[in-house]
Design an enzyme around this catalytic site. Structure first.
Site, PDB file in Angstrom:
ATOM      1  N   GLY A   1       2.430  -3.910   1.794  1.00  0.00           N
ATOM      2  CA  GLY A   1       3.064  -2.599   1.608  1.00  0.00           C
ATOM      3  C   GLY A   1       2.493  -1.856   0.413  1.00  0.00           C
TER       4      GLY A   1
ATOM      5  N   GLY B   1      -6.892   2.562   1.447  1.00  0.00           N
ATOM      6  CA  GLY B   1      -7.578   1.315   1.829  1.00  0.00           C
ATOM      7  C   GLY B   1      -6.871   0.654   3.006  1.00  0.00           C
ATOM      8  N   HIS B   2      -5.552   0.495   2.883  1.00  0.00           N
ATOM      9  CA  HIS B   2      -4.773  -0.075   3.996  1.00  0.00           C
ATOM     10  C   HIS B   2      -4.911   0.806   5.243  1.00  0.00           C
ATOM     11  CE1 HIS B   2      -2.186  -1.438   0.444  1.00  0.00           C
ATOM     12  NE2 HIS B   2      -2.518  -2.571   1.008  1.00  0.00           N
TER      13      HIS B   2
ATOM     14  N   GLY C   1      -9.616  -6.242   4.491  1.00  0.00           N
ATOM     15  CA  GLY C   1     -10.537  -5.488   3.648  1.00  0.00           C
ATOM     16  C   GLY C   1     -11.468  -6.395   2.854  1.00  0.00           C
TER      17      GLY C   1
ATOM     18  N   LYS D   1     -12.401  -5.721   0.024  1.00  0.00           N
ATOM     19  CA  LYS D   1     -11.911  -5.642  -1.359  1.00  0.00           C
ATOM     20  C   LYS D   1     -11.445  -7.027  -1.847  1.00  0.00           C
ATOM     21  CE  LYS D   1      -9.145  -4.198  -4.862  1.00  0.00           C
ATOM     22  NZ  LYS D   1      -8.079  -5.134  -4.838  1.00  0.00           N
ATOM     23  N   ASP D   2     -10.752  -7.750  -0.948  1.00  0.00           N
ATOM     24  CA  ASP D   2     -10.289  -9.109  -1.268  1.00  0.00           C
ATOM     25  C   ASP D   2     -11.239 -10.077  -0.574  1.00  0.00           C
ATOM     26  OD1 ASP D   2      -7.520  -8.537  -2.620  1.00  0.00           O
ATOM     27  OD2 ASP D   2      -7.633  -7.226  -0.878  1.00  0.00           O
TER      28      ASP D   2
ATOM     29  N   VAL E   1     -12.321   0.762   0.232  1.00  0.00           N
ATOM     30  CA  VAL E   1     -12.125   2.204   0.036  1.00  0.00           C
ATOM     31  C   VAL E   1     -11.888   2.432  -1.455  1.00  0.00           C
ATOM     32  CG1 VAL E   1     -10.667   4.193   0.605  1.00  0.00           C
ATOM     33  CG2 VAL E   1     -11.187   2.477   2.347  1.00  0.00           C
TER      34      VAL E   1
ATOM     35  N   MET F   1      -9.438   1.065  -4.519  1.00  0.00           N
ATOM     36  CA  MET F   1      -7.998   1.312  -4.341  1.00  0.00           C
ATOM     37  C   MET F   1      -7.243  -0.009  -4.307  1.00  0.00           C
ATOM     38  SD  MET F   1      -7.527   4.443  -1.808  1.00  0.00           S
ATOM     39  CE  MET F   1      -8.062   6.051  -2.312  1.00  0.00           C
ATOM     40  N   SER F   2      -6.086  -0.015  -4.953  1.00  0.00           N
ATOM     41  CA  SER F   2      -5.250  -1.220  -4.995  1.00  0.00           C
ATOM     42  C   SER F   2      -3.823  -0.798  -5.259  1.00  0.00           C
ATOM     43  CB  SER F   2      -5.732  -2.132  -6.132  1.00  0.00           C
ATOM     44  OG  SER F   2      -4.733  -3.082  -6.444  1.00  0.00           O
TER      45      SER F   2
HETATM   46  P1  AMP Z   1      -2.560  -6.118   0.251  1.00  0.00           P
HETATM   47  O1  AMP Z   1      -1.442  -5.220   0.682  1.00  0.00           O
HETATM   48  O2  AMP Z   1      -3.070  -5.826  -1.109  1.00  0.00           O
HETATM   49  O3  AMP Z   1      -2.249  -7.566   0.497  1.00  0.00           O
HETATM   50  O4  AMP Z   1      -3.778  -5.781   1.212  1.00  0.00           O
HETATM   51  C1  AMP Z   1      -3.644  -5.778   2.605  1.00  0.00           C
HETATM   52  C2  AMP Z   1      -5.012  -5.605   3.239  1.00  0.00           C
HETATM   53  O5  AMP Z   1      -5.584  -4.374   2.788  1.00  0.00           O
HETATM   54  C3  AMP Z   1      -6.002  -6.712   2.844  1.00  0.00           C
HETATM   55  O6  AMP Z   1      -6.807  -7.029   3.981  1.00  0.00           O
HETATM   56  C4  AMP Z   1      -6.823  -6.054   1.773  1.00  0.00           C
HETATM   57  O7  AMP Z   1      -8.120  -6.584   1.643  1.00  0.00           O
HETATM   58  C5  AMP Z   1      -6.878  -4.620   2.287  1.00  0.00           C
HETATM   59  N1  AMP Z   1      -7.200  -3.690   1.198  1.00  0.00           N
HETATM   60  C6  AMP Z   1      -6.591  -3.585  -0.009  1.00  0.00           C
HETATM   61  N2  AMP Z   1      -7.207  -2.657  -0.777  1.00  0.00           N
HETATM   62  C7  AMP Z   1      -8.233  -2.177  -0.031  1.00  0.00           C
HETATM   63  C8  AMP Z   1      -9.249  -1.195  -0.260  1.00  0.00           C
HETATM   64  N3  AMP Z   1      -9.342  -0.533  -1.409  1.00  0.00           N
HETATM   65  N4  AMP Z   1     -10.131  -0.955   0.728  1.00  0.00           N
HETATM   66  C9  AMP Z   1     -10.060  -1.623   1.911  1.00  0.00           C
HETATM   67  N5  AMP Z   1      -9.126  -2.555   2.188  1.00  0.00           N
HETATM   68  C10 AMP Z   1      -8.219  -2.836   1.234  1.00  0.00           C
END
Ligand code: AMP
Length: 280
Positions: free
Chosen positions: A31, A36-37, A147, A149-150, A176, A184-185
Protein backbone atom coordinates in the site's frame (compact mmCIF):
# COMPACT_ATOMS: atom_id res chain seq x y z
CA UNK A 1 -13.75 -3.04 -7.99
CA UNK A 2 -14.17 -5.57 -5.19
CA UNK A 3 -12.36 -5.07 -1.89
CA UNK A 4 -11.78 -8.49 -0.39
CA UNK A 5 -10.67 -9.17 3.18
CA UNK A 6 -11.07 -12.94 3.48
CA UNK A 7 -8.79 -15.64 2.07
CA UNK A 8 -11.75 -17.86 1.15
CA UNK A 9 -13.45 -15.04 -0.75
CA UNK A 10 -10.23 -14.14 -2.59
CA UNK A 11 -9.72 -17.72 -3.68
CA UNK A 12 -13.31 -18.02 -4.91
CA UNK A 13 -13.01 -14.75 -6.85
CA UNK A 14 -9.86 -15.94 -8.67
CA UNK A 15 -11.19 -19.40 -9.35
CA UNK A 16 -14.38 -17.98 -10.84
CA UNK A 17 -12.36 -15.69 -13.12
CA UNK A 18 -10.21 -18.60 -14.26
CA UNK A 19 -13.25 -20.83 -14.80
CA UNK A 20 -14.47 -18.15 -17.24
CA UNK A 21 -11.15 -18.45 -19.07
CA UNK A 22 -9.73 -15.20 -17.73
CA UNK A 23 -6.03 -14.92 -16.89
CA UNK A 24 -5.31 -13.53 -13.42
CA UNK A 25 -2.51 -11.02 -12.74
CA UNK A 26 -1.39 -10.25 -9.18
CA UNK A 27 0.47 -7.16 -7.98
CA UNK A 28 1.57 -7.65 -4.35
CA UNK A 29 2.10 -4.39 -2.43
CA UNK A 30 2.16 -2.96 1.07
CA UNK A 31 0.00 0.00 0.00
CA UNK A 32 0.86 3.71 0.28
CA UNK A 33 0.83 3.50 -3.49
CA UNK A 34 2.96 5.65 -5.80
CA UNK A 35 3.74 5.72 -9.52
CA UNK A 36 6.15 2.78 -9.11
CA UNK A 37 3.35 0.52 -7.88
CA UNK A 38 0.96 1.91 -10.48
CA UNK A 39 3.37 1.04 -13.31
CA UNK A 40 3.11 -2.60 -12.20
CA UNK A 41 -0.69 -2.37 -12.10
CA UNK A 42 -0.80 -0.82 -15.58
CA UNK A 43 1.35 -3.63 -16.97
CA UNK A 44 -0.85 -6.22 -15.25
CA UNK A 45 -3.93 -4.50 -16.72
CA UNK A 46 -2.38 -4.71 -20.21
CA UNK A 47 -1.44 -8.36 -19.93
CA UNK A 48 -4.17 -10.01 -17.86
CA UNK A 49 -7.95 -10.14 -18.07
CA UNK A 50 -8.38 -10.01 -14.29
CA UNK A 51 -6.13 -7.85 -12.11
CA UNK A 52 -5.79 -8.36 -8.36
CA UNK A 53 -3.71 -5.99 -6.20
CA UNK A 54 -2.89 -7.11 -2.68
CA UNK A 55 -2.35 -4.52 0.02
CA UNK A 56 -0.88 -6.06 3.13
CA UNK A 57 1.71 -4.56 5.46
CA UNK A 58 3.33 -7.88 6.27
CA UNK A 59 4.39 -7.92 9.94
CA UNK A 60 6.75 -10.88 9.48
CA UNK A 61 9.12 -8.97 7.19
CA UNK A 62 9.76 -6.16 9.70
CA UNK A 63 12.40 -6.48 12.42
CA UNK A 64 11.49 -5.52 16.03
CA UNK A 65 13.20 -2.12 15.72
CA UNK A 66 11.78 -1.38 12.26
CA UNK A 67 8.87 0.78 11.10
CA UNK A 68 5.97 -1.72 11.01
CA UNK A 69 3.77 0.42 13.29
CA UNK A 70 4.48 3.68 11.48
CA UNK A 71 4.51 2.32 7.93
CA UNK A 72 2.25 4.66 5.90
CA UNK A 73 -1.27 3.28 5.43
CA UNK A 74 -4.12 4.90 3.48
CA UNK A 75 -6.44 2.25 2.10
CA UNK A 76 -9.06 4.74 0.93
CA UNK A 77 -6.61 6.66 -1.21
CA UNK A 78 -5.06 3.43 -2.51
CA UNK A 79 -8.48 2.02 -3.45
CA UNK A 80 -9.35 5.17 -5.38
CA UNK A 81 -6.08 5.02 -7.38
CA UNK A 82 -6.65 1.34 -8.14
CA UNK A 83 -10.26 1.74 -9.13
CA UNK A 84 -9.18 4.51 -11.55
CA UNK A 85 -6.86 1.95 -13.17
CA UNK A 86 -9.78 -0.50 -13.49
CA UNK A 87 -8.39 -3.08 -11.11
CA UNK A 88 -10.85 -5.92 -10.56
CA UNK A 89 -10.11 -6.72 -6.93
CA UNK A 90 -8.06 -5.43 -4.01
CA UNK A 91 -7.08 -8.08 -1.50
CA UNK A 92 -6.55 -6.35 1.84
CA UNK A 93 -6.63 -8.98 4.58
CA UNK A 94 -5.94 -8.43 8.28
CA UNK A 95 -2.78 -9.86 9.85
CA UNK A 96 -4.90 -12.44 11.73
CA UNK A 97 -6.49 -13.59 8.49
CA UNK A 98 -3.04 -14.30 7.02
CA UNK A 99 -1.24 -15.57 10.12
CA UNK A 100 -3.79 -17.61 12.00
CA UNK A 101 -3.13 -18.66 15.56
CA UNK A 102 -0.52 -21.43 15.57
CA UNK A 103 1.14 -20.43 12.27
CA UNK A 104 4.44 -22.34 12.00
CA UNK A 105 5.67 -22.66 8.42
CA UNK A 106 8.35 -20.39 6.97
CA UNK A 107 10.09 -20.29 3.62
CA UNK A 108 13.80 -19.56 3.52
CA UNK A 109 15.61 -19.02 0.24
CA UNK A 110 19.18 -19.91 1.15
CA UNK A 111 22.19 -17.80 0.12
CA UNK A 112 20.23 -15.13 -1.79
CA UNK A 113 18.69 -14.03 1.53
CA UNK A 114 21.95 -13.75 3.48
CA UNK A 115 23.68 -11.06 1.41
CA UNK A 116 23.03 -7.33 0.82
CA UNK A 117 19.87 -6.28 2.73
CA UNK A 118 19.75 -9.71 4.40
CA UNK A 119 22.82 -8.78 6.47
CA UNK A 120 21.21 -5.78 8.15
CA UNK A 121 17.64 -7.10 8.10
CA UNK A 122 17.83 -10.66 9.47
CA UNK A 123 14.57 -12.54 8.87
CA UNK A 124 13.29 -9.94 6.40
CA UNK A 125 13.45 -12.15 3.32
CA UNK A 126 12.03 -15.12 5.21
CA UNK A 127 8.97 -12.95 5.82
CA UNK A 128 8.90 -11.79 2.20
CA UNK A 129 9.29 -15.30 0.73
CA UNK A 130 6.59 -16.68 3.03
CA UNK A 131 4.01 -13.98 2.30
CA UNK A 132 4.60 -14.13 -1.45
CA UNK A 133 4.22 -17.93 -1.48
CA UNK A 134 1.01 -17.56 0.55
CA UNK A 135 -0.35 -14.88 -1.80
CA UNK A 136 0.46 -17.09 -4.79
CA UNK A 137 -1.45 -19.95 -3.14
CA UNK A 138 -4.41 -17.77 -2.22
CA UNK A 139 -4.79 -15.81 -5.47
CA UNK A 140 -3.41 -18.49 -7.83
CA UNK A 141 -2.29 -15.89 -10.38
CA UNK A 142 -1.03 -16.74 -13.86
CA UNK A 143 1.37 -13.79 -13.66
CA UNK A 144 2.73 -11.72 -10.78
CA UNK A 145 4.39 -8.32 -11.20
CA UNK A 146 7.36 -7.02 -9.19
CA UNK A 147 9.67 -3.99 -9.38
CA UNK A 148 13.42 -4.11 -9.97
CA UNK A 149 13.67 -1.41 -7.31
CA UNK A 150 13.69 -4.30 -4.80
CA UNK A 151 16.13 -6.33 -6.84
CA UNK A 152 17.11 -8.81 -4.14
CA UNK A 153 13.46 -9.47 -3.31
CA UNK A 154 12.79 -10.11 -7.00
CA UNK A 155 15.71 -12.56 -7.26
CA UNK A 156 14.44 -14.41 -4.18
CA UNK A 157 10.88 -14.61 -5.52
CA UNK A 158 12.08 -15.91 -8.90
CA UNK A 159 14.14 -18.56 -7.10
CA UNK A 160 11.34 -19.70 -4.80
CA UNK A 161 8.88 -19.85 -7.70
CA UNK A 162 11.29 -22.13 -9.58
CA UNK A 163 12.28 -24.23 -6.57
CA UNK A 164 8.70 -24.87 -5.43
CA UNK A 165 7.34 -25.33 -9.00
CA UNK A 166 4.79 -22.59 -8.47
CA UNK A 167 2.79 -22.14 -11.69
CA UNK A 168 3.26 -18.35 -11.83
CA UNK A 169 5.12 -16.21 -14.37
CA UNK A 170 7.14 -13.67 -12.42
CA UNK A 171 7.34 -10.42 -14.41
CA UNK A 172 9.99 -7.81 -13.51
CA UNK A 173 9.54 -4.12 -14.31
CA UNK A 174 11.99 -1.20 -14.19
CA UNK A 175 12.33 1.23 -11.31
CA UNK A 176 10.18 4.36 -11.56
CA UNK A 177 12.01 7.49 -10.41
CA UNK A 178 11.17 11.00 -9.22
CA UNK A 179 12.00 14.00 -11.48
CA UNK A 180 15.55 14.16 -10.05
CA UNK A 181 16.25 10.41 -10.21
CA UNK A 182 15.41 9.33 -6.65
CA UNK A 183 13.74 5.91 -6.79
CA UNK A 184 10.09 6.16 -5.76
CA UNK A 185 9.41 4.51 -2.42
CA UNK A 186 6.62 4.61 0.14
CA UNK A 187 9.36 5.42 2.67
CA UNK A 188 10.26 8.67 0.85
CA UNK A 189 7.27 10.20 2.66
CA UNK A 190 9.27 9.96 5.92
CA UNK A 191 11.96 12.34 4.57
CA UNK A 192 12.02 15.99 5.60
CA UNK A 193 12.41 18.45 2.68
CA UNK A 194 16.14 18.75 3.45
CA UNK A 195 16.60 14.97 3.65
CA UNK A 196 14.62 14.54 0.46
CA UNK A 197 17.09 16.80 -1.38
CA UNK A 198 20.07 14.89 0.01
CA UNK A 199 18.57 11.50 -0.91
CA UNK A 200 19.22 12.04 -4.62
CA UNK A 201 22.93 11.39 -4.01
CA UNK A 202 22.16 7.64 -3.98
CA UNK A 203 20.96 7.87 -7.57
CA UNK A 204 23.94 10.05 -8.47
CA UNK A 205 26.31 7.46 -6.99
CA UNK A 206 24.72 4.73 -9.13
CA UNK A 207 25.03 6.96 -12.21
CA UNK A 208 28.69 7.53 -11.35
CA UNK A 209 29.25 3.74 -11.31
CA UNK A 210 27.57 3.43 -14.68
CA UNK A 211 29.68 6.24 -16.12
CA UNK A 212 32.91 4.76 -14.76
CA UNK A 213 32.04 1.38 -16.27
CA UNK A 214 31.18 3.00 -19.61
CA UNK A 215 34.55 4.80 -19.43
CA UNK A 216 36.35 1.45 -19.15
CA UNK A 217 36.72 0.99 -15.37
CA UNK A 218 36.05 -2.64 -14.38
CA UNK A 219 37.54 -2.76 -10.87
CA UNK A 220 34.66 -3.11 -8.38
CA UNK A 221 36.73 -1.79 -5.45
CA UNK A 222 37.59 1.45 -7.28
CA UNK A 223 33.99 2.01 -8.34
CA UNK A 224 32.56 1.31 -4.88
CA UNK A 225 35.16 3.56 -3.30
CA UNK A 226 34.26 6.50 -5.58
CA UNK A 227 30.56 5.95 -4.85
CA UNK A 228 31.31 5.89 -1.12
CA UNK A 229 33.18 9.22 -1.33
CA UNK A 230 30.35 10.83 -3.28
CA UNK A 231 27.72 9.70 -0.76
CA UNK A 232 29.92 10.78 2.18
CA UNK A 233 30.21 14.24 0.62
CA UNK A 234 26.56 14.68 1.63
CA UNK A 235 26.42 15.08 5.43
CA UNK A 236 23.72 13.14 7.26
CA UNK A 237 23.86 9.97 5.16
CA UNK A 238 25.07 6.69 6.64
CA UNK A 239 25.93 3.94 4.18
CA UNK A 240 24.66 0.47 5.04
CA UNK A 241 26.27 -1.19 2.02
CA UNK A 242 27.41 -0.56 -1.52
CA UNK A 243 28.09 -3.61 -3.64
CA UNK A 244 28.80 -4.86 -7.13
CA UNK A 245 27.22 -8.30 -7.50
CA UNK A 246 26.42 -10.94 -10.07
CA UNK A 247 22.83 -10.38 -11.27
CA UNK A 248 21.81 -14.01 -10.67
CA UNK A 249 23.74 -15.17 -7.61
CA UNK A 250 23.97 -11.75 -5.86
CA UNK A 251 27.52 -12.67 -4.85
CA UNK A 252 30.18 -9.92 -4.87
CA UNK A 253 32.31 -9.64 -7.99
CA UNK A 254 35.83 -8.22 -8.22
CA UNK A 255 35.51 -7.17 -11.87
CA UNK A 256 32.43 -5.69 -13.47
CA UNK A 257 31.00 -6.98 -16.71
CA UNK A 258 27.94 -6.15 -18.78
CA UNK A 259 24.88 -6.69 -16.54
CA UNK A 260 26.67 -6.52 -13.16
CA UNK A 261 24.32 -5.10 -10.53
CA UNK A 262 25.40 -2.12 -8.43
CA UNK A 263 23.28 -1.77 -5.30
CA UNK A 264 23.24 0.65 -2.41
CA UNK A 265 21.45 0.98 0.93
CA UNK A 266 21.82 4.00 3.20
CA UNK A 267 20.20 5.70 6.14
CA UNK A 268 19.12 9.32 5.94
CA UNK A 269 18.32 10.10 9.53
CA UNK A 270 16.27 7.06 10.54
CA UNK A 271 15.01 6.33 7.03
CA UNK A 272 16.64 3.43 5.21
CA UNK A 273 16.58 3.73 1.42
CA UNK A 274 17.73 1.26 -1.23
CA UNK A 275 18.41 1.56 -4.94
CA UNK A 276 20.23 -0.30 -7.70
CA UNK A 277 21.22 -0.21 -11.35
CA UNK A 278 22.91 -2.64 -13.67
CA UNK A 279 25.88 -1.48 -15.74
CA UNK A 280 25.90 -1.81 -19.50
P1 AMP B 1 6.13 -2.38 -1.61
O1 AMP B 1 4.75 -1.83 -1.47
O2 AMP B 1 7.20 -1.40 -1.28
O3 AMP B 1 6.29 -3.71 -0.93
O4 AMP B 1 6.33 -2.67 -3.16
C1 AMP B 1 5.41 -3.43 -3.89
C2 AMP B 1 5.96 -3.68 -5.28
O5 AMP B 1 6.20 -2.42 -5.92
C3 AMP B 1 7.31 -4.42 -5.27
O6 AMP B 1 7.33 -5.34 -6.36
C4 AMP B 1 8.29 -3.31 -5.48
O7 AMP B 1 9.50 -3.72 -6.07
C5 AMP B 1 7.51 -2.40 -6.42
N1 AMP B 1 8.05 -1.03 -6.39
C6 AMP B 1 8.29 -0.26 -5.30
N2 AMP B 1 8.85 0.92 -5.66
C7 AMP B 1 8.98 0.87 -7.01
C8 AMP B 1 9.50 1.78 -7.98
N3 AMP B 1 10.00 2.96 -7.65
N4 AMP B 1 9.46 1.41 -9.28
C9 AMP B 1 8.96 0.20 -9.65
N5 AMP B 1 8.45 -0.70 -8.78
C10 AMP B 1 8.46 -0.37 -7.47
Amino acid sequence: MRVIKKVSEMRLFSRKAKARGKSVGLVPTMGALHEGHLSLVTEARNRCKTVVVSIFVNPSQFGPAEDFKNYPRDLRRDNKLLSDLEVDAVFAPSANEIYEEGFKTWIEVAKLSDVMCGRSRPGHFRGVATIVAKLFNIVEPDMAFFGEKDYQQLAIIKQLTRDLNLPVDVIALPTVREYDGLAMSSRNTYLSPVERKKAVVLYQALCLAKEMFAGGEKDARKIVSRMRSLIHSEPGLKIDYICAVDQQTLQDVDRLKHGTLIAVAAYIGKVRLIDNMSVS
